[in-house]
Design an enzyme around this catalytic site. Sequence first.
Site, PDB file in Angstrom:
ATOM      1  CG  MET A 199     -12.086  -2.830   4.290  1.00  0.00           C
ATOM      2  SD  MET A 199     -10.515  -2.440   3.483  1.00  0.00           S
ATOM      3  CE  MET A 199      -9.608  -1.635   4.812  1.00  0.00           C
TER       4      MET A 199
ATOM      5  CG  HIS B 126      -3.794  -1.453  -1.866  1.00  0.00           C
ATOM      6  ND1 HIS B 126      -4.884  -2.145  -2.355  1.00  0.00           N
ATOM      7  CD2 HIS B 126      -4.251  -0.737  -0.809  1.00  0.00           C
ATOM      8  CE1 HIS B 126      -5.950  -1.864  -1.614  1.00  0.00           C
ATOM      9  NE2 HIS B 126      -5.594  -1.006  -0.673  1.00  0.00           N
TER      10      HIS B 126
ATOM     11  N   GLY C 135      -9.408   3.854   6.696  1.00  0.00           N
ATOM     12  CA  GLY C 135      -9.146   5.263   6.990  1.00  0.00           C
ATOM     13  C   GLY C 135      -7.695   5.532   7.360  1.00  0.00           C
ATOM     14  CG  PHE C 136      -6.531   6.328  10.156  1.00  0.00           C
ATOM     15  CD1 PHE C 136      -6.016   7.618  10.043  1.00  0.00           C
ATOM     16  CD2 PHE C 136      -7.865   6.166  10.502  1.00  0.00           C
ATOM     17  CE1 PHE C 136      -6.823   8.726  10.278  1.00  0.00           C
ATOM     18  CE2 PHE C 136      -8.678   7.267  10.741  1.00  0.00           C
ATOM     19  CZ  PHE C 136      -8.153   8.553  10.630  1.00  0.00           C
ATOM     20  N   GLY C 137      -3.541   3.702   7.963  1.00  0.00           N
ATOM     21  CA  GLY C 137      -2.603   2.590   7.976  1.00  0.00           C
ATOM     22  C   GLY C 137      -2.184   2.305   9.410  1.00  0.00           C
ATOM     23  N   GLY C 138      -1.506   1.191   9.592  1.00  0.00           N
ATOM     24  CA  GLY C 138      -0.896   0.893  10.882  1.00  0.00           C
ATOM     25  C   GLY C 138      -1.838   0.487  12.000  1.00  0.00           C
TER      26      GLY C 138
ATOM     27  CG  HIS D 164      -9.289   0.264  -1.003  1.00  0.00           C
ATOM     28  ND1 HIS D 164      -8.778   0.060   0.256  1.00  0.00           N
ATOM     29  CD2 HIS D 164     -10.637   0.183  -0.873  1.00  0.00           C
ATOM     30  CE1 HIS D 164      -9.766  -0.134   1.117  1.00  0.00           C
ATOM     31  NE2 HIS D 164     -10.899  -0.049   0.463  1.00  0.00           N
TER      32      HIS D 164
ATOM     33  CB  SER E 111      -0.914   0.025   1.226  1.00  0.00           C
ATOM     34  OG  SER E 111      -1.505   1.315   1.310  1.00  0.00           O
TER      35      SER E 111
ATOM     36  N   GLY F 113       0.881  -2.261   4.106  1.00  0.00           N
ATOM     37  CA  GLY F 113       1.403  -0.895   4.051  1.00  0.00           C
ATOM     38  C   GLY F 113       2.530  -0.695   5.033  1.00  0.00           C
ATOM     39  CB  SER F 114       2.553   0.307   8.594  1.00  0.00           C
ATOM     40  OG  SER F 114       1.577  -0.617   8.973  1.00  0.00           O
TER      41      SER F 114
ATOM     42  CG  MET G 121      -8.501   7.184   2.428  1.00  0.00           C
ATOM     43  SD  MET G 121      -7.643   7.199   3.998  1.00  0.00           S
ATOM     44  CE  MET G 121      -6.870   5.577   3.963  1.00  0.00           C
TER      45      MET G 121
ATOM     46  CG  ASP H 178      -6.571  -2.881   2.565  1.00  0.00           C
ATOM     47  OD1 ASP H 178      -5.456  -2.686   3.094  1.00  0.00           O
ATOM     48  OD2 ASP H 178      -7.196  -2.007   1.927  1.00  0.00           O
ATOM     49  N   GLY H 179      -5.366  -4.498   5.695  1.00  0.00           N
ATOM     50  CA  GLY H 179      -5.278  -3.890   7.017  1.00  0.00           C
ATOM     51  C   GLY H 179      -4.606  -4.777   8.050  1.00  0.00           C
ATOM     52  N   GLY H 180      -3.502  -4.304   8.590  1.00  0.00           N
ATOM     53  CA  GLY H 180      -2.831  -5.036   9.664  1.00  0.00           C
ATOM     54  C   GLY H 180      -2.202  -6.346   9.236  1.00  0.00           C
TER      55      GLY H 180
ATOM     56  CG  ASP I 218      -5.146   2.426   0.663  1.00  0.00           C
ATOM     57  OD1 ASP I 218      -6.122   1.666   0.458  1.00  0.00           O
ATOM     58  OD2 ASP I 218      -4.070   2.048   1.147  1.00  0.00           O
TER      59      ASP I 218
ATOM     60  CG  MET J  52     -11.369   3.275   1.576  1.00  0.00           C
ATOM     61  SD  MET J  52      -9.872   3.204   2.566  1.00  0.00           S
ATOM     62  CE  MET J  52      -8.667   3.386   1.264  1.00  0.00           C
TER      63      MET J  52
HETATM   64  C1  DX5 Z   1      -6.764   1.333   5.237  1.00  0.00           C
HETATM   65  C2  DX5 Z   1      -6.227   1.140   3.850  1.00  0.00           C
HETATM   66  C3  DX5 Z   1      -5.171   0.122   3.813  1.00  0.00           C
HETATM   67  C4  DX5 Z   1      -3.917   0.544   4.555  1.00  0.00           C
HETATM   68  C5  DX5 Z   1      -3.221  -0.688   5.043  1.00  0.00           C
HETATM   69  O1  DX5 Z   1      -7.807   2.238   5.206  1.00  0.00           O
HETATM   70  O2  DX5 Z   1      -7.272   0.704   2.991  1.00  0.00           O
HETATM   71  O3  DX5 Z   1      -4.837  -0.246   2.496  1.00  0.00           O
HETATM   72  O4  DX5 Z   1      -3.062   1.316   3.752  1.00  0.00           O
HETATM   73  O5  DX5 Z   1      -2.202  -0.291   5.880  1.00  0.00           O
HETATM   74  P1  DX5 Z   1      -1.534  -1.279   6.935  1.00  0.00           P
HETATM   75  O6  DX5 Z   1      -0.973  -2.412   6.154  1.00  0.00           O
HETATM   76  O7  DX5 Z   1      -0.506  -0.426   7.586  1.00  0.00           O
HETATM   77  O8  DX5 Z   1      -2.620  -1.715   7.888  1.00  0.00           O
HETATM   78 ZN    ZN Z   2      -6.654  -0.205   1.002  1.00  0.00          ZN
END
Ligand code: DX5
Ligand code: ZN
Length: 227
Positions: A141, A37, A146-149, A70, A12, A201-202, A41, A179-181, A39, A72
């Site tokens: 999801m 990927h 909304g946020f990474g990490g 993606h 991401s 992502g992170s 928003m 997607d996520g964590g 994102d 959002m």
């Molecule tokens: C969250 C995004 C994800 C995000 C994943 O809203 O859709 O794609 O970037 O980030 P990590 O891998 O850090 O959870």
């Molecule tokens: Zn995403």
Amino acid sequence: MNTTHHHLIAPSMLAADFAHIQRDVDLVNQSEADWFHIDIMDGLFVPNISFGFPVMKAIHRYATKPLDVHLMIEKPDRYLEEFKEAGAAHITVHYEACTHLHRTIWAIKELDCLAGVALNPHTPVHLLKDILPDLDMVCLMSVNPGFGGQKFIENTYAKIRELRSLSKGVNDQLLIQIDGGVSLDNAAALIAAGANVLVAGSFVFNSANPTQTIHSLKSVDPHLKIV
Ligand code: DX5
Ligand code: ZN
């Protein structure tokens, strides 16, 4: 090409360094990652604003792999064509943001993009039953978007298994994206449950060696039991 790996990795770019975007795009180009990927928003569908067309076009200018977008955003129909023009190869919209999802999915396919639907953690997978044959991908999801990490939500495993059985015989080619964590702590279990696209992502970009981290995610073998 190593044919033993059947899952795809999509780093991401939300977690990339926007001050060195070309460097991070090149890193992904030269890695074993499969897709970028992206994102998007809008500050309405999710409580955050990421980036828009100018940044996406900058990524597309250097990317040598498909852009997996993606969305959002509310009412994504307004912008499908523009995302295609900005370089989208895949467009995923949120179930929760689309009143006429069937129309939206077919509008994406008319643009020659792969069509995906993303589900928030609280949205049950059985709601996709009647649209499943039309989809290329479902994005589950595993955090609230909304946020990474953020921390991975464990209920995701049950959703993957339910979606795999729901799509059996109806859409056996369906891609299931998580997607996520996502990290090396859960990647093998996610693939074993039936996922075949992992977004990270992170975990990738905050690691000491993102190229090596992508390699590790790509090399995960769900059948390898550690005793
Ligand atoms: C969250 C995004 C994800 C995000 C994943 O809203 O859709 O794609 O970037 O980030 P990590 O891998 O850090 O959870
Ligand atoms: Zn995403």
